[in-house]
Design a protein around this motif. Structure first.
Motif, mmCIF file in Angstrom:
data_model
loop_
_atom_site.group_PDB
_atom_site.id
_atom_site.type_symbol
_atom_site.label_atom_id
_atom_site.label_comp_id
_atom_site.label_asym_id
_atom_site.label_seq_id
_atom_site.Cartn_x
_atom_site.Cartn_y
_atom_site.Cartn_z
ATOM 1 N N ARG A 257 143.681 13.626 11.029
ATOM 2 C CA ARG A 257 143.039 12.542 11.692
ATOM 3 C C ARG A 257 141.771 13.538 11.864
ATOM 4 O O ARG A 257 142.000 14.399 12.638
ATOM 5 C CB ARG A 257 143.739 11.702 12.207
ATOM 6 C CG ARG A 257 144.204 10.793 11.492
ATOM 7 C CD ARG A 257 143.406 10.383 10.351
ATOM 8 N NE ARG A 257 144.294 8.958 10.196
ATOM 9 C CZ ARG A 257 145.160 9.156 9.079
ATOM 10 N NH1 ARG A 257 145.126 10.818 8.680
ATOM 11 N NH2 ARG A 257 146.136 8.589 8.131
ATOM 12 N N ASN A 258 140.231 13.410 11.805
ATOM 13 C CA ASN A 258 139.528 13.238 12.933
ATOM 14 C C ASN A 258 139.329 12.954 14.423
ATOM 15 O O ASN A 258 140.187 12.678 14.983
ATOM 16 C CB ASN A 258 138.363 13.285 12.276
ATOM 17 C CG ASN A 258 137.670 11.883 12.101
ATOM 18 O OD1 ASN A 258 138.301 11.202 12.292
ATOM 19 N ND2 ASN A 258 136.687 11.811 11.368
ATOM 20 N N GLN A 259 138.250 13.105 15.311
ATOM 21 C CA GLN A 259 138.664 13.060 16.736
ATOM 22 C C GLN A 259 138.267 11.605 16.953
ATOM 23 O O GLN A 259 138.420 10.908 17.586
ATOM 24 C CB GLN A 259 137.170 13.771 16.850
ATOM 25 C CG GLN A 259 137.238 15.386 16.788
ATOM 26 C CD GLN A 259 136.145 16.164 17.951
ATOM 27 O OE1 GLN A 259 135.195 15.532 17.881
ATOM 28 N NE2 GLN A 259 136.330 17.694 18.338
ATOM 29 N N THR A 260 137.547 10.669 15.782
ATOM 30 C CA THR A 260 137.384 9.550 15.248
ATOM 31 C C THR A 260 138.415 9.121 15.148
ATOM 32 O O THR A 260 139.182 7.859 15.527
ATOM 33 C CB THR A 260 136.690 8.800 14.882
ATOM 34 O OG1 THR A 260 136.581 9.119 13.546
ATOM 35 C CG2 THR A 260 134.829 9.614 14.956
ATOM 36 N N GLY A 261 140.041 9.601 15.093
ATOM 37 C CA GLY A 261 141.167 8.827 14.853
ATOM 38 C C GLY A 261 140.898 8.159 13.378
ATOM 39 O O GLY A 261 141.683 7.547 12.749
ATOM 40 N N THR A 262 139.988 8.928 12.447
ATOM 41 C CA THR A 262 139.846 8.715 11.291
ATOM 42 C C THR A 262 139.517 9.765 9.961
ATOM 43 O O THR A 262 139.389 10.985 10.488
ATOM 44 C CB THR A 262 138.770 7.461 10.791
ATOM 45 O OG1 THR A 262 137.414 8.573 10.735
ATOM 46 C CG2 THR A 262 138.599 6.275 11.661
#
Length: 564
Positions: free
Chosen positions: A324-329
Motif C-alpha cells: 500500500r502507498n502512503q495513503t493506505g491505498t
C-alpha cells in the motif's frame, strides 16, 4: 590355401603402407598451429561457445566481472560469432556491450547482477546525447546507460533459464541523486511550458547510473527467450527501432515497465509472464526518440499474463497483494497498453489469449499525433481490475515537433471474447475522442463485465470535462456517471452480445453517451436497479438497439437528451 593366405598378407601389407604414406604426407603438409590460434580454440571451448569464466569472470557475486564478460563477447564477435556462455554463478557487472551474431546464454543457476555505482568500483556507460530528448521521457531517449545494450546490430540473442537481476539499477532519476540534489531539481524552473508537453526534468538519471536491464536501438533479427528478469529498473526490456523481434517464454518481476517495444516492426511477444505493479507490463509505443515518427506495426502479443502483485512475489511464487502507498491505498498497473508515447502510430497489431490479474485493464492511446488503426484483441480474461477494463483514448497531448504534430486517429479496432470480473466501480470502460476528432469504427463482441458496483446518484449526475491535452489515464475524468461504458466523441460503434452487470447495487446507468453517431447495440444485456435507466444519450445520432430484452427494439435518428 597357401596361395590365398599369401594374397591376403600381400593386400594387408599394401593397405598398411598406403596408410603410413598418407599420414606422413598429411603431417608434412600441415602447418603448426600458432599460439594465438591455440588460445582462441581453447577460449572457445566447444565449437562456437565462449565461457565467460575462461576470460576471467569469477561469478562469485562480489568480483566485478564487466571486463571479462565484454572480452568474451568481443572474442566471439572477432571469430565471426558464437555463444557467450554463463555457467552457474552470479556475475556482477556494469554495462555489457552486445555485438552482432552473438548469443548470450544464461545457464541454470546463472545470474547477471547489475552492480551498484554506490559501491565505488565502477559506473554504467554514459547516456548518449539525443537532440530529440524533449519529446519523450529520459528513459526512452537513451540506451547506453543500461546493464545490457546494443545499437545498430543484427542477429543477436539472449537465451537460457538464468536470470538478470537489476539490483543496482534505478527506476527514476531521484534514486541516482542525493537529497540535496533532488531538492535543487525540484525547485528549478523549466523554461519549457506545458505540464505534459515536455518530459519532467526530475526523470533525468545522473551520469554513471543505469536504468534499464536490456536496451536495444536500431537492431534487427533479435531473440530474447526463456530468461527471467527481476527488478529491471525503468525498463526491463526497451527495444526502439528493432525489427524482426521475438520475445518468448520469459518471466519479468519488476519495479517499473516490463516490455516496451517502441517504433518496432515485425514483433512476436508470446508465452510471457510480466508482473509490474508500479507501471505497465507489455507496452507497444511509438515515440520520437529516433528523431522521426516511426510506426510500430505487424505485432502479435499472445499467450501472455500481466499482473500487479507485490514486486518479487511472482518469481518466488507467493503472489502477494499487500503493498500500500502512503495513503493506505494502491492501484496496481501491470497492464497491456498502447502508448503513451504515440508519435509514429500503431498498425496491424493483434493481442490474443492473454490474462490480466490484479492490474489495470487494456489501454489504447493515441495522443501525440499517432494513427492507431487495424487492431484486434480477442480471448482475454481479466480479474480484480483496478480501473477501467477498456480505455480507448484519442487526445492531443501533442508531445512532438509543433510544426508537424497534429491530432491523430483511432479507428478500426475489434475487441472480442473478453471476460472481466471484479472491476473497480469508480471507472467504467471509456471510449473517448475529443471535439472534432471522434474515435471511429470500433466493434465489441461477446463481452462480459462484472463491476463491483456501489455507484451513487451523485455520480450518475456527473458530466466530466473534456481534458483534451491531459495525460491519458482512466482516472483523468474522475469518477464516472456510468458503471458500464462512458462513450464520448465516437463515430461508428457496434456492440454485439455485450453484457454488463454489478456485484453490488449501483445507481448509475450502464451506458452514458455524448456526441456519438452511428451506434448499434445487438443482444445487449445490462443490469439495472428499480426505476433506473440503461442509457443516457446526449447529442446522439443514428442509434439502434435490437433484441436486447427487456428493452424494446429502438431506433433514434437524433436526440439531444434522452434517458431510458
Amino acid at each position: 590355401m597357401k596361395r590365398y593366405r599369401a594374397l591376403l598378407s600381400l593386400l594387408a601389407f599394401t593397405f598398411l603402407a598406403a596408410a603410413l604414406c598418407t599420414s606422413t604426407l598429411t603431417h608434412s603438409q600441415t602447418k603448426p598451429q600458432s599460439s594465438s590460434g591455440a588460445r582462441r580454440q581453447s577460449a572457445a571451448g566447444a565449437a562456437g561457445t565462449f565461457n565467460v569464466k575462461t576470460f576471467g569472470a569469477k561469478g562469485d557475486g562480489k568480483t566485478l566481472d564487466t571486463t571479462a564478460i565484454n572480452r568474451a563477447i568481443e572474442t566471439a564477435a572477432a571469430a565471426g560469432g558464437g555463444t557467450v556462455h554463463f555457467p552457474a554463478g552470479t556475475y556482477r557487472s556494469f554495462s555489457i556491450h552486445l555485438k552482432s551474431n552473438i548469443s548470450l546464454y544464461l545457464d541454470h543457476g546463472a545470474t547477471i547482477l547489475a552492480a551498484d555505482p554506490k559501491d565505488g568500483d565502477g559506473k554504467y556507460d554514459l547516456a548518449e546525447p539525443n537532440e530529440w530528448d524533449q519529446y519523450q521521457d529520459f528513459g526512452h531517449s537513451h540506451w547506453h546507460n543500461s546493464l545490457i545494450w546494443g545499437e545498430n546490430l543484427h542477429d543477436i540473442s539472449i537465451l537460457g533459464p538464468g536470470m538478470i537481476w537489476g539490483k543496482g539499477l534505478v527506476r527514476s532519476g531521484s534514486q541516482s541523486r542525493t537529497a540535496a540534489q533532488n531538492e535543487a531539481v525540484r525547485t528549478a524552473k523549466d523554461a519549457r511550458e506545458g505540464a505534459f508537453t515536455y518530459p519532467n526534468p526530475r526523470d533525468t538519471v545522473e551520469p554513471g547510473w543505469g536504468n534499464k536491464s536490456i536496451s536495444l536501438k536500431l537492431c534487427r533479427n533479435v531473440i530474447i527467450r526463456d530468461i527471467s528478469i527481476l527488478h529491471g529498473g525503468h525498463f526491463a526490456i526497451l527495444a526502439t527501432g528493432v525489427d524482426n523481434l521475438t520475445i518468448d517464454n520469459i518471466k519479468i518481476d519488476t519495479n517499473r515497465d516490463g516490455i516496451d517495444v517502441d517504433a518496432c516492426k515485425n514483433v512476436r511477444i508470446s508465452n510471457c509472464t510480466v508482473n509490474s505493479p508500479f507501471d505497465d507490463g507489455i507496452c507497444p509505443k511509438s515515440s520520437f526518440a529516433l528523431g522521426y515518427a516511426r510506426v510500430t506495426e505487424n505485432v502479435t502479443i499472445t499467450n501472455c499474463q500481466v499482473s500487479g502483485y507485490d514486486e518479487g512475489t511472482l518469481l518466488d511464487g507467493t503472489y502477494k497483494r499487500a503493498f500500500r502507498n502512503q495513503t493506505g491505498t494502491f492501484s496496481p498497473t501491470g497492464r497491456i497498453k498502447f502508448g503513451t508515447e504515440s508519435n509514429g502510430g500503431f498498425k496491424n497489431i493483434t493481442v490474443s489469449n492473454c490474462v490480466f490479474d490484479y492490474c489495470r485493464g487494456l489501454a489504447l492511446e493515441a495522443v501525440d499525433g499517432a494513427l492507431l488503426e487495424d487492431v484486434t484483441i480477442t480471448n482475454i480474461t481479466m480479474r480484480d481490475i483496478s480501473n477501467s477494463p477498456f480505455f480507448l483514448r484519442l487526445g492531443f497531448r501533442g508531445r512532438g515537433p509543433k510544426e508537424t504534430t497534429t491530432v491523430g486517429a483511432l479507428r478500426r479496432v475489434i475487441i472480442s471474447n473478453v471476460s472481466v470480473y471484479n472491476a473497480d466501480p469508480k471507472y467504467a470502460s471509456i471510449i473517448s475522442g475529443i471535439p472534432g476528432h471522434p474515435i471511429e469504427d470500433v466493434l465489441f463482441s461477446n463481452i462480459r463485465i462484472y463491476s463491483r458496483g456501489g455507484g451513487t446518484k451523485e455520480q450518475a449526475a456527473l458530466d466530466p470535462s473534456e481534458k483534451e491535452d491531459t495525460y491519458p489515464e482512466p482516472t483523468m475524468f474522475g469518477e464516472l456517471p456510468a458503471y458500464g461504458f462512458f462513450i464520448r466523441h465516437v463515430k461508428g460503434l457496434r456492440m454485439n452480445d455485450v453484457q454488463v452487470s454489478y456485484l453490488n447495487e449501483d445507481a448509475r446507468p450502464a451506458f452514458w453517451m455524448n456526441q456519438v453517431k452511428d451506434v448499434e447495440f445487438y443482444r445487449l444485456r445490462a443490469q439495472r436497479g428499480a426505476n433506473m435507466g440503461t442509457f443516457v444519450l446526449r447529442n446522439v445520432e443514428d442509434f439502434v438497439l435490437q433484441q436486447s430484452w427487456p428493452l424494446p427494439d429502438t431506433r433514434i435518428e437524433r436526440t439531444e437528451s434522452k434517458r431510458f
